[in-house]
Design an enzyme around this catalytic site. Structure first.
Site, PDB file in Angstrom:
ATOM      1  CE  LYS A   1      -4.501  -1.430   0.632  1.00  0.00           C
ATOM      2  NZ  LYS A   1      -4.415  -2.756   1.166  1.00  0.00           N
TER       3      LYS A   1
ATOM      4  CB  SER B   1      -0.618  -8.323  -0.699  1.00  0.00           C
ATOM      5  OG  SER B   1      -1.458  -9.165   0.043  1.00  0.00           O
TER       6      SER B   1
HETATM    7  C1  PLP Z   1      -5.202  -3.803   0.858  1.00  0.00           C
HETATM    8  C2  PLP Z   1      -4.626  -5.156   0.852  1.00  0.00           C
HETATM    9  C3  PLP Z   1      -4.991  -6.116  -0.110  1.00  0.00           C
HETATM   10  C4  PLP Z   1      -6.053  -5.847  -1.145  1.00  0.00           C
HETATM   11  O1  PLP Z   1      -5.704  -4.770  -1.959  1.00  0.00           O
HETATM   12  P1  PLP Z   1      -6.840  -3.948  -2.749  1.00  0.00           P
HETATM   13  O2  PLP Z   1      -6.089  -2.947  -3.523  1.00  0.00           O
HETATM   14  O3  PLP Z   1      -7.746  -3.351  -1.711  1.00  0.00           O
HETATM   15  O4  PLP Z   1      -7.573  -4.941  -3.573  1.00  0.00           O
HETATM   16  C5  PLP Z   1      -4.348  -7.336  -0.098  1.00  0.00           C
HETATM   17  N1  PLP Z   1      -3.420  -7.630   0.836  1.00  0.00           N
HETATM   18  C6  PLP Z   1      -3.039  -6.755   1.788  1.00  0.00           C
HETATM   19  C7  PLP Z   1      -2.006  -7.155   2.762  1.00  0.00           C
HETATM   20  C8  PLP Z   1      -3.631  -5.484   1.828  1.00  0.00           C
HETATM   21  O5  PLP Z   1      -3.262  -4.622   2.771  1.00  0.00           O
END
Ligand code: PLP
Length: 325
Positions: free
Chosen positions: A58, A310
């Site tokens: 993010k 992510s």
């Molecule tokens: C926000 C987030 C997601 C999903 O991302 P989007 O852009 O909202 O689809 C996936 N994994 C983690 C760790 C996140 O913080």
């Protein structure tokens, strides 16, 4: 409501974002695991955004958006709503760019994420997600204080910034056949599609949602955005969005191979795999991509598969329970 740009971002915007993030965001490592290769019968490449600044991808989108504020916008600062990782990302990016930040968070957000957001210097306002509407609160505060709203997914520069993780992956790993990406509001999947499809038009890109929050899967089937009730019962707290962002949906509809789902049990198994075999701390939402690749029913035999880990922001006592169960 009007965002600064109304057209969809393109691969060029992802490249421009990568330029802004150079030397600012971490160029995160791509890790291999022979155990993962064996499990999937494929060659697997893990892009480790759990090792990104603030512990999730993010930061990429947040910094890319804030870096383009005008001097007047910088002076008034930024406002957002988020249960966690976008909040921390906005807070850090605002501090680096020397502007005030205000974050509207649900009162049931993980206390570790609220504390981290405050520690990066943002002001936090909490609300009750069962009775209050975060977007209404955010718009009111934004008007009162003149702060610019940067939502988690429905924003041109955020989507372009999120795409830089996949861009680094496809630049580093030649010829991926498939890519798996966790989905909440869809910003990461949309950005990943822009970066991946421009370089590798034949690469199949899949989104992965929690089983109980499969609004994106329903939306692809319906051909329009489907909104679901707020899911409270998944351990993937970063993917509890009740609908895809409109900006992301358009890109996902055009390019995604599909959206598959993962159960909480499958997420926990993936967390244990990351901890035990790869020595990686991964949050439940961060394990969506691996769980989807393993259990989503996609044919990956012999393929070269990218998996975006992510995020890695865990609440330690809770994480310890997931590993022990
Ligand atoms: C926000 C987030 C997601 C999903 O991302 P989007 O852009 O909202 O689809 C996936 N994994 C983690 C760790 C996140 O913080």
């Amino acid at each position: 409501m009007s965002w600064p740009k109304l057209t969809l971002p393109t691969a060029q915007d992802v490249h421009a974002a990568a330029g802004r993030l150079r030397g600012v965001a971490h160029h995160t490592p791509v890790l291999r695991s022979s155990a993962a290769d064996k499990m999937l019968g494929a060659q697997v490449f893990f892009k480790c955004e759990n090792l990104q600044r603030t512990g999730a991808f993010k930061f990429r989108g947040a910094y890319n958006a804030l870096a383009q504020f005008t001097p007047e916008q910088r002076e008034r600062g930024v406002l957002t709503f988020s249960a966690g990782n976008h909040a921390q990302a906005i807070a850090l990016a605002a501090r680096m760019l020397d502007m005030p930040a205000l974050v509207v968070m649900p009162n049931d957000a993980l206390s570790s994420k609220i504390a981290a957001t405050r520690a990066y210097g943002a002001q936090v306002v909490t609300y009750d997600p069962l009775t209050e509407d975060r977007e209404a609160i955010s718009h009111k505060l934004s008007q009162e204080r003149g702060m610019t709203l940067v939502p988690p997914s429905d924003h041109f520069d955020v989507v372009a910034g999120q795409g830089t993780a996949a861009l680094e992956l496809v630049e580093e790993v030649p010829r991926l056949d498939a890519l798996f990406v966790g989905v909440g509001g869809g910003g990461l999947l949309a950005g990943s599609l822009l970066a991946t499809k421009a370089a590798l038009p034949l690469c199949r890109v899949y989104g992965v949602e929690p089983e109980v929050a499969n609004d994106g899967q329903q939306s692809l089937a319906a051909g329009q955005i489907v909104e679901i009730a707020l899911p409270r019962s998944t351990i993937a707290d970063g993917a509890r969005a009740t609908s895809l962002a409109p900006l992301a949906f358009d890109i996902i509809q055009q390019g995604a191979e599909g959206i598959v789902t993962a159960s909480d049990l499958q997420l926990m198994q993936s967390l244990r795999f990351f901890a035990e075999r790869m020595k990686l701390v991964v949050e439940p939402t961060g394990a969506l991509a691996l769980a989807g690749a393993l259990h989503g029913g996609c044919d990956l035999h012999g393929a070269r598969v990218g998996i975006i880990i992510s995020g890695g922001n865990v609440d330690l006592p809770r994480y310890a329970r997931f590993l022990a169960d």
